[in-house]
Design a protein around this motif. Structure first.
Motif, PDB file in Angstrom:
ATOM      1  N   SER A  39       0.829  -1.208   0.000  1.00 32.74           N
ATOM      2  CA  SER A  39       0.000   0.000   0.000  1.00 32.74           C
ATOM      3  C   SER A  39       0.864   1.259   0.000  1.00 32.74           C
ATOM      4  O   SER A  39       0.514   2.253  -0.642  1.00 32.74           O
ATOM      5  N   ALA A  40       2.013   1.213   0.694  1.00 35.89           N
ATOM      6  CA  ALA A  40       2.920   2.371   0.679  1.00 35.89           C
ATOM      7  C   ALA A  40       3.477   2.595  -0.724  1.00 35.89           C
ATOM      8  O   ALA A  40       3.571   3.738  -1.192  1.00 35.89           O
ATOM      9  N   LYS A  41       3.817   1.525  -1.427  1.00 35.13           N
ATOM     10  CA  LYS A  41       4.303   1.654  -2.801  1.00 35.13           C
ATOM     11  C   LYS A  41       3.231   2.251  -3.698  1.00 35.13           C
ATOM     12  O   LYS A  41       3.511   3.134  -4.521  1.00 35.13           O
ATOM     13  N   GLN A  42       1.991   1.788  -3.551  1.00 35.03           N
ATOM     14  CA  GLN A  42       0.897   2.320  -4.367  1.00 35.03           C
ATOM     15  C   GLN A  42       0.665   3.800  -4.066  1.00 35.03           C
ATOM     16  O   GLN A  42       0.409   4.588  -4.976  1.00 35.03           O
ATOM     17  N   ASP A  43       0.740   4.182  -2.792  1.00 32.30           N
ATOM     18  CA  ASP A  43       0.564   5.593  -2.432  1.00 32.30           C
ATOM     19  C   ASP A  43       1.651   6.459  -3.060  1.00 32.30           C
ATOM     20  O   ASP A  43       1.370   7.549  -3.592  1.00 32.30           O
ATOM     21  N   ILE A  44       2.882   5.986  -3.015  1.00 32.76           N
ATOM     22  CA  ILE A  44       3.990   6.758  -3.592  1.00 32.76           C
ATOM     23  C   ILE A  44       3.807   6.882  -5.094  1.00 32.76           C
ATOM     24  O   ILE A  44       3.976   7.968  -5.668  1.00 32.76           O
ATOM     25  N   ARG A  45       3.439   5.791  -5.763  1.00 31.09           N
ATOM     26  CA  ARG A  45       3.228   5.835  -7.211  1.00 31.09           C
ATOM     27  C   ARG A  45       2.093   6.786  -7.579  1.00 31.09           C
ATOM     28  O   ARG A  45       2.193   7.535  -8.551  1.00 31.09           O
ATOM     29  N   SER A  46       1.007   6.759  -6.803  1.00 30.88           N
ATOM     30  CA  SER A  46      -0.125   7.627  -7.125  1.00 30.88           C
ATOM     31  C   SER A  46       0.213   9.096  -6.879  1.00 30.88           C
ATOM     32  O   SER A  46      -0.253   9.969  -7.608  1.00 30.88           O
ATOM     33  N   GLU A  47       1.045   9.381  -5.887  1.00 31.05           N
ATOM     34  CA  GLU A  47       1.406  10.775  -5.607  1.00 31.05           C
ATOM     35  C   GLU A  47       2.475  11.297  -6.560  1.00 31.05           C
ATOM     36  O   GLU A  47       2.568  12.501  -6.778  1.00 31.05           O
ATOM     37  N   LEU A  48       3.289  10.400  -7.136  1.00 33.33           N
ATOM     38  CA  LEU A  48       4.300  10.850  -8.091  1.00 33.33           C
ATOM     39  C   LEU A  48       3.677  11.269  -9.414  1.00 33.33           C
ATOM     40  O   LEU A  48       4.228  12.095 -10.125  1.00 33.33           O
ATOM     41  N   GLY A  49       2.561  10.689  -9.751  1.00 32.54           N
ATOM     42  CA  GLY A  49       1.895  11.071 -10.988  1.00 32.54           C
ATOM     43  C   GLY A  49       1.918   9.957 -12.013  1.00 32.54           C
ATOM     44  O   GLY A  49       2.544   8.912 -11.826  1.00 32.54           O
ATOM     45  N   PRO A  50       1.232  10.187 -13.135  1.00 33.44           N
ATOM     46  CA  PRO A  50       1.104   9.133 -14.150  1.00 33.44           C
ATOM     47  C   PRO A  50       2.418   8.802 -14.865  1.00 33.44           C
ATOM     48  O   PRO A  50       2.584   7.704 -15.370  1.00 33.44           O
ATOM     49  N   GLU A  51       3.362   9.751 -14.898  1.00 33.62           N
ATOM     50  CA  GLU A  51       4.617   9.460 -15.597  1.00 33.62           C
ATOM     51  C   GLU A  51       5.503   8.475 -14.832  1.00 33.62           C
ATOM     52  O   GLU A  51       6.453   7.936 -15.374  1.00 33.62           O
ATOM     53  N   PHE A  52       5.195   8.209 -13.568  1.00 33.62           N
ATOM     54  CA  PHE A  52       5.974   7.268 -12.764  1.00 33.62           C
ATOM     55  C   PHE A  52       5.191   5.992 -12.439  1.00 33.62           C
ATOM     56  O   PHE A  52       5.499   5.305 -11.478  1.00 33.62           O
ATOM     57  N   GLN A  53       4.191   5.659 -13.252  1.00 30.00           N
ATOM     58  CA  GLN A  53       3.416   4.450 -12.995  1.00 30.00           C
ATOM     59  C   GLN A  53       4.252   3.179 -13.179  1.00 30.00           C
ATOM     60  O   GLN A  53       4.015   2.185 -12.525  1.00 30.00           O
ATOM     61  N   ASP A  54       5.265   3.238 -14.078  1.00 28.59           N
ATOM     62  CA  ASP A  54       6.112   2.065 -14.287  1.00 28.59           C
ATOM     63  C   ASP A  54       7.351   2.080 -13.385  1.00 28.59           C
ATOM     64  O   ASP A  54       8.263   1.287 -13.567  1.00 28.59           O
ATOM     65  N   PHE A  55       7.364   2.945 -12.408  1.00 31.66           N
ATOM     66  CA  PHE A  55       8.483   3.057 -11.467  1.00 31.66           C
ATOM     67  C   PHE A  55       8.568   1.807 -10.601  1.00 31.66           C
ATOM     68  O   PHE A  55       7.575   1.359 -10.034  1.00 31.66           O
TER      69      PHE A  55
END
Length: 147
Positions: A39-55
């Motif tokens: 869940s922490a990873k998903q929160d970070i990905r969602s807050e970084l924005g769509p350009e970091f979805q494959d992060f």
């Protein structure tokens, strides 16, 4: 192997009565930790924005980071830089130009009867770094006094 060793140590420490309950508690704890990290990873990905979805967080490991960004093709132009610094292309062009010049110069030389350039050309003198007058064949490969 380590898991077997832990099980062997856990039986005398906790007893066979409490061991199943302990295993349940440990597996439940590990599930909760895994869910929390996901869940922490998903929160970070969602807050970084769509350009970091494959992060991927694994890419932050130093070995993976170097492999991906320095050794791999990452769009930073490193391939162009490597190609620009590679001397092989220039050396092959120079070698081709020398071969062409040698071919042209041998074509323009008139044939002299009885002279074969391949046989009659004197071999190049051997250049040695020894002092004048010193025989290089008598000199040992190493100095026995220093070894």
């Amino acid at each position: 192997m380590e898991l077997v060793a832990l099980m062997i140590l856990a039986v005398p420490l906790f007893g066979p009565d409490k061991l199943p309950e302990l295993i349940q508690n440990v597996t439940g704890f590990l599930r909760k930790v895994r869910e929390l990290s996901d869940s922490a990873k998903q929160d970070i990905r969602s807050e970084l924005g769509p350009e970091f979805q494959d992060f991927e967080f694994e890419d932050l490991h130093p070995k993976r980071f170097v492999h991906k960004h320095v050794l791999g093709s990452d769009g930073l132009g490193l391939e162009k830089l490597r190609d620009a610094l590679d001397p092989r292309k220039e050396l092959t062009q120079i070698a081709d130009a020398v071969r062409e010049a040698a071919d042209i110069s041998t074509e323009n030389v008139p044939a002299t009867p009885g002279v074969d350039l391949a046989k009659d050309v004197a071999p190049a003198k051997r250049v040695t770094l020894a002092k004048e007058g010193a025989a290089t064949s008598e000199r040992p490969l190493f100095d026995p006094e220093t070894t």
